[in-house]
Each structure stands twice: as structure tokens, then as C-alpha cells.
Design an enzyme around this catalytic site. Structure first.
Site, PDB file in Angstrom:
ATOM      1  N   ARG A 109      24.957 129.166   1.002  1.00  0.00           N
ATOM      2  CA  ARG A 109      24.724 128.395   2.223  1.00  0.00           C
ATOM      3  C   ARG A 109      26.000 128.028   2.968  1.00  0.00           C
ATOM      4  O   ARG A 109      27.041 127.789   2.341  1.00  0.00           O
ATOM      5  CB  ARG A 109      23.958 127.113   1.878  1.00  0.00           C
ATOM      6  CG  ARG A 109      22.537 127.407   1.440  1.00  0.00           C
ATOM      7  CD  ARG A 109      21.792 126.180   0.974  1.00  0.00           C
ATOM      8  NE  ARG A 109      20.381 126.491   0.785  1.00  0.00           N
ATOM      9  CZ  ARG A 109      19.881 127.056  -0.316  1.00  0.00           C
ATOM     10  NH1 ARG A 109      20.666 127.343  -1.339  1.00  0.00           N
ATOM     11  NH2 ARG A 109      18.595 127.340  -0.402  1.00  0.00           N
ATOM     12  N   HIS A 134      22.618 133.156   2.996  1.00  0.00           N
ATOM     13  CA  HIS A 134      22.706 134.572   2.607  1.00  0.00           C
ATOM     14  C   HIS A 134      22.907 135.527   3.785  1.00  0.00           C
ATOM     15  O   HIS A 134      22.239 136.568   3.888  1.00  0.00           O
ATOM     16  CB  HIS A 134      21.451 134.961   1.829  1.00  0.00           C
ATOM     17  CG  HIS A 134      21.356 134.354   0.451  1.00  0.00           C
ATOM     18  ND1 HIS A 134      22.459 133.968  -0.283  1.00  0.00           N
ATOM     19  CD2 HIS A 134      20.263 134.083  -0.346  1.00  0.00           C
ATOM     20  CE1 HIS A 134      22.056 133.495  -1.464  1.00  0.00           C
ATOM     21  NE2 HIS A 134      20.746 133.534  -1.515  1.00  0.00           N
ATOM     22  N   HIS A 208      21.869 139.849  -6.103  1.00  0.00           N
ATOM     23  CA  HIS A 208      20.818 138.850  -6.230  1.00  0.00           C
ATOM     24  C   HIS A 208      19.618 139.322  -7.053  1.00  0.00           C
ATOM     25  O   HIS A 208      18.459 139.044  -6.700  1.00  0.00           O
ATOM     26  CB  HIS A 208      20.381 138.419  -4.820  1.00  0.00           C
ATOM     27  CG  HIS A 208      19.870 137.023  -4.719  1.00  0.00           C
ATOM     28  ND1 HIS A 208      18.591 136.664  -5.088  1.00  0.00           N
ATOM     29  CD2 HIS A 208      20.462 135.890  -4.297  1.00  0.00           C
ATOM     30  CE1 HIS A 208      18.429 135.375  -4.871  1.00  0.00           C
ATOM     31  NE2 HIS A 208      19.547 134.876  -4.396  1.00  0.00           N
ATOM     32  N   ASP A 280      19.859 125.209  -9.347  1.00  0.00           N
ATOM     33  CA  ASP A 280      20.188 126.000  -8.155  1.00  0.00           C
ATOM     34  C   ASP A 280      21.575 125.533  -7.729  1.00  0.00           C
ATOM     35  O   ASP A 280      21.751 124.932  -6.677  1.00  0.00           O
ATOM     36  CB  ASP A 280      19.132 125.776  -7.063  1.00  0.00           C
ATOM     37  CG  ASP A 280      19.195 126.834  -5.974  1.00  0.00           C
ATOM     38  OD1 ASP A 280      20.137 127.653  -6.006  1.00  0.00           O
ATOM     39  OD2 ASP A 280      18.315 126.831  -5.088  1.00  0.00           O
ATOM     40  N   GLU A 345      24.469 134.684  -9.803  1.00  0.00           N
ATOM     41  CA  GLU A 345      25.139 135.270  -8.643  1.00  0.00           C
ATOM     42  C   GLU A 345      26.621 134.919  -8.690  1.00  0.00           C
ATOM     43  O   GLU A 345      26.993 133.765  -8.513  1.00  0.00           O
ATOM     44  CB  GLU A 345      24.523 134.700  -7.359  1.00  0.00           C
ATOM     45  CG  GLU A 345      23.018 134.824  -7.285  1.00  0.00           C
ATOM     46  CD  GLU A 345      22.389 133.758  -6.382  1.00  0.00           C
ATOM     47  OE1 GLU A 345      22.932 133.463  -5.296  1.00  0.00           O
ATOM     48  OE2 GLU A 345      21.355 133.201  -6.773  1.00  0.00           O
TER      49      GLU A 345
END
Ligand code: BGC
Length: 380
Positions: A109, A134, A208, A280, A345
Site C-alpha cells: 500500500r 499493488h 503473490h 497482514d 511476499e
């Protein structure tokens, strides 16, 4: 010395057999083959299958550089597909989960979908509430990548390149990106990224895939054990943007320095877990030097499959599929429910373009960006 004809023939046949055995998989086929996968905006799209001598197989499309399937042996040698995705091209064109994709120009982000570089402000698409996610509306995951077809099919390697134009998705500078996927006989799926630009720009490339080491479609990932080589992480706000703090993981559910099942602490009453709807977050990797360094390890108890992640990047995002809701129907008709895949990631920190104190993601003309990540598979 002159060779007799039969001796010469033996040498020629021997060499031919040696070349054939190096260039073929155990099943006898080439190490890379190509199949049509459809077309996007009039451009043909293919799937390239990379195979190694153990029967491991990665199917990758040049649409978005997406890993469509990844067949990996378990402890008894049985293969299963360990990544989420679709059987055909069309759902990939509209998906919002980024299954298997290459992500850029800036992965993760960017707060308020804007950043300043050398005194100029750049406004990007706000495609995640007020933020940019992304790479925007048409990020690298939606590009048709060019394939270097001159690489010999005897090599399980796929060379992809993409020219991202100046101003594309709001980013400055024409960026030439090259990504090389390769599959080794020691069960490494390796990704090497390089990029150059003609104007200063920002860049954060990642991969991803959603992994489920029991096999895609086989339940959730809460029983998989994760270890992350990081003493610190970057806490987030309610919109998943880093607050700027770099916080020790010690005595928090973010502490994966020793292995923990994903599900052990994910539902604890913890502010960060609440904000992320689970894991996350971005972990700041413990690393020394510039080379590939150990970042994370996942193991799955029933199959015995293990995946290690090695990277040259400074950080890694663990995302536990908290936004999967069963609405997306994937390979073999499987509905991808809540937390049925996890992403690891490798990357620079989220919102880096707005955080001069984070490792820089600025690329300037004359420089070459390089980054490598290995997903290493084994079973126990
Ligand atoms: C992010 C998630 C996001 C997902 C997109 C992950 O990399 O961390 O917040 O929802 O990508 O599907």
C-alpha cells in the site's frame, strides 16, 4: 591420432544421450514447454510449464507472470498443487486477490494514494479505500509480459520482460523490468528481478502466490507452522498503512522467531491482529550483507511439505487470506474460503515512498535494481 568410425559414432551417440538426459524431465519431456492459454486485448497468452528431475512442475503464464499451478512432492513423493488459482485465463482478468501474480510497480500500500519524489507530487489510483494497492488498477499483474523464447527449452527457466511506460498508473519514468523464474533440481522456485528507469521513480516488486502446503482446496492454513526470521515488524493503522513505528515482536503474537501454527494466536485479542483481520503485516527481516538470506519457513504436518523463503529483500509480508470469503471458485471448482491460503511476499516496507526513514525504494537512471527470492521446497 585419428578415430576409427565406430569409435567416433560411439562418442557422437554418447554425447547426444548426455544432452538429451540433461534437457529432459524424468518423464522424458523437455524441461520447459508451452501451451496456449487464451488472449488478452488481441495478444496471445501462453502457459509455460517448467519441470525438474523430481517431477516438480511450475505452470506460469505470461499474463501477469502468474504461477497458475505448482506441483510439489510430499514426504512420500506424492505431488499436489500447492498454490491457489484458476483453471482458465478469464477469472485471472478480473480477480482482485492477486493469486500467483507478479506485483508492481509498487507492491503493497501507498497511503492516500500519493507520494512526492524530488519535490513533485504524484497522484495514483485509490484502489483500496483512500489508498493505493499493488500498483493500481492495471498493475504488473494485469500486463501481458514478453517472453524470451530464445532460452533453450532444455532449461526450466522462463524469462519475462515488461516495459512500463512513463506515467503508467501515475508513476514517473519508463521502467524496463525483467523477471526470471527458474526451477532447480533441488526444488527451488527462484525469482530474479531486474529493472532500470529513465527518470527517478519508486519500485517495489513482489510475488503473490497463496500457498497451501496440504494442497490447494484442502482446508485452511491454520495448522501450518510458520517461522519468520525477524525481531521487528511495522505496526499498521486501521487502513493497513504502517504507522512509522518499528516494533519488537517480542511478547506479541507477531513473534514467529520460533515456529508457531498460524492458528495458535491469530484470534487473540490483540490490536494489530484486529486491525489486520488476522496476519497482514510486514516483518523487518534479520539479515546481514546483501545476498540471499533466510526469511521464513512454513511446514504442513499431514503432508510433511516444507517451504523455505530466502530473499535479498529487507522485509516480508505474511498475509493469511483474511479477505478470502468463498466467493471465488478456483481450480477444480473449489471455493476459496477464509484463510485457505497464505502469502509470503518478499518486499520493501509498505508505504516506503512516503517514509524516508524506511529502506529506500527509489530507482534512478543509470542504476539497476536487482532482487532475488527463492521458494525452496522439501518434505519430512
Ligand atoms: C495484502 C492484503 C490484500 C491482498 C490482496 C496482500 O498482499 O497484504 O491486504 O488484501 O494482498 O488480495
Amino acid at each position: 591420432m585419428t578415430l576409427q568410425q565406430p569409435a567416433l559414432l560411439t562418442i557422437i551417440v554418447g554425447c547426444a544421450m548426455l544432452i538429451a538426459s540433461c534437457s529432459t524431465s524424468p518423464q522424458g519431456g523437455p524441461r520447459r514447454s508451452k501451451q496456449a492459454f487464451g488472449s488478452v486485448d488481441g495478444n496471445d497468452v501462453s502457459i509455460y510449464t517448467l519441470r525438474n528431475k523430481n517431477g516438480m512442475e511450475a505452470r506460469i503464464t505470461n499474463y501477469g507472470g502468474i504461477v497458475v499451478s505448482l506441483m510439489v512432492p510430499d514426504r512420500s513423493g506424492k505431488l499436489a498443487d500447492v498454490v491457489l488459482g484458476y483453471d482458465s485465463l478469464s477469472p485471472y482478468l478480473t480477480q482482485t486477490s492477486y493469486f500467483g501474480a507478479l506485483v508492481g510497480r509498487v507492491a503493497n500500500r501507498i497511503g492516500h494514494a500519493r507520494f512526492a519524489l524530488e519535490g513533485k507530487e504524484y497522484v495514483l489510483a485509490a484502489n483500496d479505500g483512500p489508498n493505493h494497492l499493488h500498483g493500481g488498477l492495471r498493475g504488473f499483474n494485469r500486463a501481458v509480459w514478453e517472453v524470451d523464447e530464445s532460452t533453450p527449452p532444455s532449461e526450466p527457466t522462463l524469462v519475462l520482460s515488461y516495459l512500463s511506460k512513463d506515467g503508467e498508473e501515475g508513476y514517473p519514468g519508463t521502467l524496463r523490468v525483467k523477471v526470471v523464474y527458474s526451477l532447480s533440481d533441488s526444488n527451488d522456485l527462484r525469482i530474479d528481478y531486474t529493472a532500470t528507469t529513465d527518470k527517478p521513480t519508486v519500485l517495489n516488486l513482489t510475488h503473490h502466490s497463496y500457498f497451501n502446503l496440504a494442497g490447494q482446496g484442502v482446508g485452511d492454513i491454520l495448522n501450518e507452522t510458520v517461522m519468520i526470521n525477524a525481531d521487528r515488524f511495522t505496526p499498521i493503522d486501521s487502513l493497513l498503512i504502517p504507522t512509522g513505528e518499528i516494533r519488537p515482536v517480542q511478547e506479541t503474537p507477531m513473534d514467529f522467531r520460533t515456529p508457531h501454527k498460524v492458528g495458535d494466536r491469530i484470534n487473540e485479542k490483540d490490536d494489530q491482529l484486529r486491525l489486520g483481520r488476522g496476519y497482514d503485516h510486514n516483518w523487518v527481516l534479520n539479515r546481514s550483507g546483501d545476498g540471499l538470506s533466510f526469511a521464513a519457513r512454513v511446514s504442513e504436518p499431514t503432508s510433511g511439505r516444507i517451504m523455505e523463503v530466502w530473499t535479498t529483500e529487507p522485509a516480508i509480508q505474511l498475509y493469511t487470506g483474511n479477505f478470502l470469503d468463498g466467493k471465488s471458485i478456483g481450480k477444480g471448482g473449489v471455493a476459496y474460503k477464509y484463510r485457505t491460503g497464505l502469502c509470503l511476499e518478499t518486499q520493501h516496507f509498505p508505504d516506503s515512498p512516503n517514509r524516508p526513514e524506511f529502506p529506500s525504494c527509489i530507482l534512478r537512471p543509470g542504476e539497476t535494481f536487482t532482487s532475488s527470492t527463492i521458494y525452496r521446497f522439501s518434505a519430512q
